[in-house]
Design a protein around this motif. Structure first.
Motif, PDB file in Angstrom:
ATOM      1  N   ALA A 188     139.209  74.866 130.986  1.00 57.10           N
ATOM      2  CA  ALA A 188     138.838  74.374 129.730  1.00 57.10           C
ATOM      3  C   ALA A 188     139.515  75.110 129.013  1.00 57.10           C
ATOM      4  O   ALA A 188     139.607  74.528 127.393  1.00 57.10           O
ATOM      5  CB  ALA A 188     137.479  74.967 130.167  1.00 57.10           C
ATOM      6  N   TRP A 189     139.912  75.996 128.434  1.00 53.25           N
ATOM      7  CA  TRP A 189     140.736  76.601 127.613  1.00 53.25           C
ATOM      8  C   TRP A 189     142.061  75.899 127.572  1.00 53.25           C
ATOM      9  O   TRP A 189     142.577  75.253 126.156  1.00 53.25           O
ATOM     10  CB  TRP A 189     141.644  78.020 128.199  1.00 53.25           C
ATOM     11  CG  TRP A 189     142.918  79.058 126.657  1.00 53.25           C
ATOM     12  CD1 TRP A 189     143.389  78.659 126.285  1.00 53.25           C
ATOM     13  CD2 TRP A 189     142.433  79.874 126.211  1.00 53.25           C
ATOM     14  NE1 TRP A 189     144.051  78.817 125.648  1.00 53.25           N
ATOM     15  CE2 TRP A 189     143.357  80.161 125.547  1.00 53.25           C
ATOM     16  CE3 TRP A 189     141.132  80.678 126.285  1.00 53.25           C
ATOM     17  CZ2 TRP A 189     143.362  81.641 124.684  1.00 53.25           C
ATOM     18  CZ3 TRP A 189     140.880  82.143 126.129  1.00 53.25           C
ATOM     19  CH2 TRP A 189     142.422  82.389 125.113  1.00 53.25           C
ATOM     20  N   LEU A 190     142.182  75.548 128.820  1.00 50.09           N
ATOM     21  CA  LEU A 190     143.996  74.413 127.959  1.00 50.09           C
ATOM     22  C   LEU A 190     142.880  73.024 128.304  1.00 50.09           C
ATOM     23  O   LEU A 190     144.489  72.428 127.377  1.00 50.09           O
ATOM     24  CB  LEU A 190     144.714  74.400 129.646  1.00 50.09           C
ATOM     25  CG  LEU A 190     145.921  75.083 130.083  1.00 50.09           C
ATOM     26  CD1 LEU A 190     146.105  75.319 131.379  1.00 50.09           C
ATOM     27  CD2 LEU A 190     145.841  75.744 128.920  1.00 50.09           C
ATOM     28  N   ALA A 191     142.353  72.688 128.213  1.00 51.32           N
ATOM     29  CA  ALA A 191     141.474  71.156 127.368  1.00 51.32           C
ATOM     30  C   ALA A 191     140.687  70.875 126.267  1.00 51.32           C
ATOM     31  O   ALA A 191     141.164  70.410 125.958  1.00 51.32           O
ATOM     32  CB  ALA A 191     140.753  70.952 128.434  1.00 51.32           C
ATOM     33  N   MET A 192     141.607  72.425 125.586  1.00 47.80           N
ATOM     34  CA  MET A 192     140.421  72.458 123.854  1.00 47.80           C
ATOM     35  C   MET A 192     141.835  71.572 123.577  1.00 47.80           C
ATOM     36  O   MET A 192     142.565  71.160 123.297  1.00 47.80           O
ATOM     37  CB  MET A 192     140.579  73.998 123.942  1.00 47.80           C
ATOM     38  CG  MET A 192     139.156  74.155 124.120  1.00 47.80           C
ATOM     39  SD  MET A 192     139.549  76.236 122.849  1.00 47.80           S
ATOM     40  CE  MET A 192     141.061  77.554 123.016  1.00 47.80           C
ATOM     41  N   GLN A 193     140.120  71.258 122.055  1.00 50.46           N
ATOM     42  CA  GLN A 193     141.591  69.759 120.909  1.00 50.46           C
ATOM     43  C   GLN A 193     141.110  70.733 120.187  1.00 50.46           C
ATOM     44  O   GLN A 193     141.559  69.714 118.420  1.00 50.46           O
ATOM     45  CB  GLN A 193     140.349  68.927 121.426  1.00 50.46           C
ATOM     46  CG  GLN A 193     140.937  67.803 122.794  1.00 50.46           C
ATOM     47  CD  GLN A 193     141.779  67.116 122.503  1.00 50.46           C
ATOM     48  OE1 GLN A 193     142.559  66.440 121.373  1.00 50.46           O
ATOM     49  NE2 GLN A 193     142.507  67.756 124.057  1.00 50.46           N
ATOM     50  N   ASP A 194     140.282  71.775 119.596  1.00 49.24           N
ATOM     51  CA  ASP A 194     140.038  72.487 118.421  1.00 49.24           C
ATOM     52  C   ASP A 194     139.755  73.915 119.092  1.00 49.24           C
ATOM     53  O   ASP A 194     139.655  74.360 119.813  1.00 49.24           O
ATOM     54  CB  ASP A 194     138.698  71.439 117.967  1.00 49.24           C
ATOM     55  CG  ASP A 194     138.569  72.139 116.176  1.00 49.24           C
ATOM     56  OD1 ASP A 194     137.772  73.360 116.217  1.00 49.24           O
ATOM     57  OD2 ASP A 194     138.082  71.262 115.568  1.00 49.24           O
ATOM     58  N   THR A 195     139.924  74.479 117.528  1.00 51.84           N
ATOM     59  CA  THR A 195     140.213  76.107 118.091  1.00 51.84           C
ATOM     60  C   THR A 195     138.543  76.685 117.795  1.00 51.84           C
ATOM     61  O   THR A 195     137.947  77.345 118.894  1.00 51.84           O
ATOM     62  CB  THR A 195     140.553  76.663 116.779  1.00 51.84           C
ATOM     63  OG1 THR A 195     140.462  76.289 115.418  1.00 51.84           O
ATOM     64  CG2 THR A 195     141.828  76.667 116.818  1.00 51.84           C
TER      65      THR A 195
END
Length: 341
Positions: A188-195
């Motif tokens: 899920a971390w690697l899939a983030m699109q926004d901080t």
């Protein structure tokens, strides 16, 4: 039971013996809140304010050039400028000027005071437990007439009524979440699109902020020392690189965006002492500092997270950026240079 009069007398004695002690520290040593201590001066140097503080804040731009102060136990963040573009969505608010940049959480704004400290005038706001959430100080470029008008408009009718602070329950130390699906969290971390998605990840996996950072995918978080943090400041000052420094109280996040120049160590405090921005960081209370790398649709965003011994966030530091714009390579270079040194 501590009465207002007995507290007033105790504080007067304390000040005689400790004239340079700040009110926040004095309150801790006397076993009361800062708001309780301030309220002992009602009718003298302090006036209580009432009403909707959201409406009051919308009028703060009339004060012109002021100094905004937000702090927690381990950092004091002072930024001079004009309050601009003040807006609210129910109990959350924004101040979005180039100098004064705030995120406001009004459910934590319970008490307000107008304070005159030997001619230094301010508006000071506190949580229900008497902890300061935000302060606004006049400067020699402020409109003092507008200040007096604002104070009169929001002046409480009864200036003799004692305030009643209510402590929040002591926050229990959270034990590590041993059932977390680390692989799912890292994916899920690697899939983030926004901080900003990071907050949602922490809630979903029932992690506190530092736990989440510790569990980051390989290469996406690493610890640095206090000396390395100071080297980061030295390099951004030397290279005139604009950065963002976030500091928060329970009711306000205050952000400095710009360069830092004059860096000074004084005892346990590490300071930025620039004309429009001052930072006072209690370096001896920093327990851990993490470099984090979060994916966004604009590329990786690199930040520094500072935590105290209780796992509380002290401050966040980033290179200057805006959504839609990739992070500055110069900021990444500073972090890389510090880590590799």
């Amino acid at each position: 039971m501590i009465t207002a009069q007995s507290l007033k007398e105790r504080w007067a004695t304390f000040l005689e013996e400790n004239p340079k002690t700040r009110i926040r520290d004095a309150a801790k040593q006397l076993g009361v809140s800062e708001a309780d201590l301030l309220a002992t001066q009602l009718g003298e140097t302090v006036q209580r304010l009432e009403g909707d503080f959201r409406e009051l804040l919308k009028e703060v731009p009339t004060l012109a050039y002021v100094m905004a102060l937000t702090r927690n136990d381990n950092i004091v963040h002072e930024r001079k400028g004009v309050y601009e573009n003040v807006s609210f969505n129910d109990q959350t608010g924004l101040v979005l000027g180039p100098d004064i940049d705030l995120r406001l959480f009004m459910s934590r704004w319970h008490f307000g005071f107008a304070v005159d400290e030997n001619g230094r005038k301010s508006l000071q706001f506190f949580d229900q437990d008497g902890l300061a959430v935000h302060k606004i100080y006049l400067t020699d470029q402020s409109d003092e007439t507008a200040y007096e008008a604002l104070v009169q408009k929001y002046l409480a009718a009864d200036q003799t009524e004692a305030i009643v602070t209510v402590p929040y329950p002591e926050k229990e130390a959270e034990s590590a979440n041993e059932t977390v699906d680390v692989q799912a969290f890292q994916d899920a971390w690697l899939a983030m699109q926004d901080t900003h998605e990071f907050f949602g990840l922490l809630r979903k996996y029932k992690l506190d902020r530092e736990e989440g950072i510790r569990l980051a995918p390989a290469g996406y978080s690493e610890q640095i020392s206090v000396n390395q943090l100071k080297k980061v400041f030295e390099l951004v000052a030397e290279r005139e690189l604009p950065i963002m420094i976030f500091a928060s109280s329970p009711g306000c996040i205050q952000i400095h965006t710009g360069t830092v120049k004059k860096l000074v160590s004084m005892g346990p405090w590490y300071n930025v002492l620039d004309p429009a921005f001052n930072m006072h960081l209690r370096e001896d209370q920093i327990n851990s500092i993490w470099v984090t790398r979060k994916p966004t649709k604009d590329g990786i965003v690199t930040g520094l997270d500072l935590f105290d011994k209780k796992g509380n966030s002290i401050a966040l530091i980033f290179g200057k950026r805006k959504p839609g714009v990739p992070e500055m390579q110069q900021w990444r270079d500073v972090i890389a240079d510090v880590i590799s040194a």
